[in-house]
Design a protein around this motif. Structure first.
Motif, short mmCIF file in Angstrom:
data_model
loop_
_atom_site.label_atom_id
_atom_site.label_comp_id
_atom_site.label_asym_id
_atom_site.label_seq_id
_atom_site.Cartn_x
_atom_site.Cartn_y
_atom_site.Cartn_z
N ILE B 34 0.86 -1.21 0.00
CA ILE B 34 0.00 0.00 0.00
C ILE B 34 0.89 1.25 0.00
N LEU B 35 1.95 1.18 0.82
CA LEU B 35 2.87 2.32 0.91
C LEU B 35 3.61 2.51 -0.42
N LYS B 39 -0.87 4.29 -2.15
CA LYS B 39 -2.29 4.27 -1.74
C LYS B 39 -2.48 4.59 -0.27
N ALA B 40 -1.36 4.70 0.47
CA ALA B 40 -1.46 4.97 1.91
C ALA B 40 -1.92 6.40 2.16
N LYS B 41 -2.76 6.57 3.18
CA LYS B 41 -3.26 7.91 3.54
C LYS B 41 -2.37 8.56 4.59
N ALA B 42 -1.74 7.74 5.42
CA ALA B 42 -0.88 8.27 6.49
C ALA B 42 0.21 7.25 6.82
N MET B 43 1.26 7.75 7.51
CA MET B 43 2.37 6.87 7.85
C MET B 43 2.78 7.13 9.30
#
Lengths: 190, 71
Positions: B34-35, B39-43
């Motif tokens: 996803i990262l 597509k990731a929204k936050a980390m």
């Protein structure tokens, strides 16, 4: 700590299982209730003469024929009431199922809660109208003949707890909407 | 999104596969994918720290800001 968590999850399971069982049972009871009241309502035109004769035996003044229209209307309202309750129970059953699956914070659950809230408003209105009609019927029937045991005192009033329930459900629906947004954010966090 | 993750380049430079990195940083392969695909929204800082540690890089080497023109 671990044993406490285990105990919690076990008790949660019991709570969920009980809720599922009670809701499934309620659903069937409501379905049977809807069937019975509908059959009685449909049978009314055919049993009209018999009912009129039976009521004339029980009351001092013979009942007017219009009273059967009012009774039929009360029965129709009872069907609506049971349908609204069935709708609410079914939505609640789906929410409980999603809790069991471990993913309750979804937009659909917010919509379901809002639906239950609207059903609760409907139930309040229908109950109030039916109680008013029942008061009218009891007044029209007048006094029973001596020796006949008839006691009915319908109470047509707005329920405070009902209004509080509606407010609680609508607020909870918003809580679930916000929860769903937070869940989406969490799902996208790596 | 204007933030892009340059995980591919860093993996290539370190001769490491995504599966290997997933094992080293203790993050699921699905989440790392996803990262990688943006597509990731936050980390999480913990994730960033673990990746930087294993790939011997700075956060700036992993993340890049590329302004996108909105219609």
């Amino acid at each position: 700590m671990e044993s406490n968590m285990k105990k919690d999850s076990e008790s949660n399971d019991i709570v969920l299982k009980s809720a599922r069982g009670i809701l499934a049972f309620s659903k069937w009871v409501l379905l049977v209730g809807i069937g019975v009241v509908t059959i009685c309502l449909l049978a009314m035109p055919f049993t009209y003469q018999y009912l009129l004769a039976e009521m004339a035996k029980a009351f001092v003044s013979p009942p007017e024929p219009e009273i059967f229209g009012m009774i039929a209307l009360i029965m129709a309202l009872a069907v609506v009431l049971l349908l609204l309750t069935l709708f609410a129970v079914d939505r609640l059953r789906r929410i409980v199922r999603s809790v069991g699956e471990g993913n309750p914070f979804t937009h659909i659950n917010g919509t379901r809660l809002r639906g239950i809230g609207i059903a609760a408003v409907g139930i309040q209105i229908v109950t109030f109208c039916a109680s008013l009609l029942a008061t009218g019927v009891v007044t029209m029937l007048g006094d029973p003949k001596p020796g006949v045991d008839f006691e009915m005192s319908p109470d047509a009033s707005i329920s405070i707890s009902g209004i509080l329930l509606v407010l609680l459900l609508i607020i909870l629906a918003r809580v679930f909407d916000r929860g769903a947004e937070m869940q989406e954010e969490l799902d996208g966090t790596v | 999104m204007a933030i892009t993750v340059k995980l591919d380049d860093l993996l290539h430079d370190n001769r490491m596969t995504l599966t290997e990195l997933a094992e080293r940083v203790d993050i699921t392969l699905a989440n790392l994918s996803i990262l990688k695909t943006g597509k990731a929204k936050a980390m999480r800082f913990t994730t960033l720290e673990a990746i930087c540690r294993e790939l011997k890089c700075q956060p700036g080497d992993l993340l890049r800001y590329e302004p996108v023109e909105e219609d």
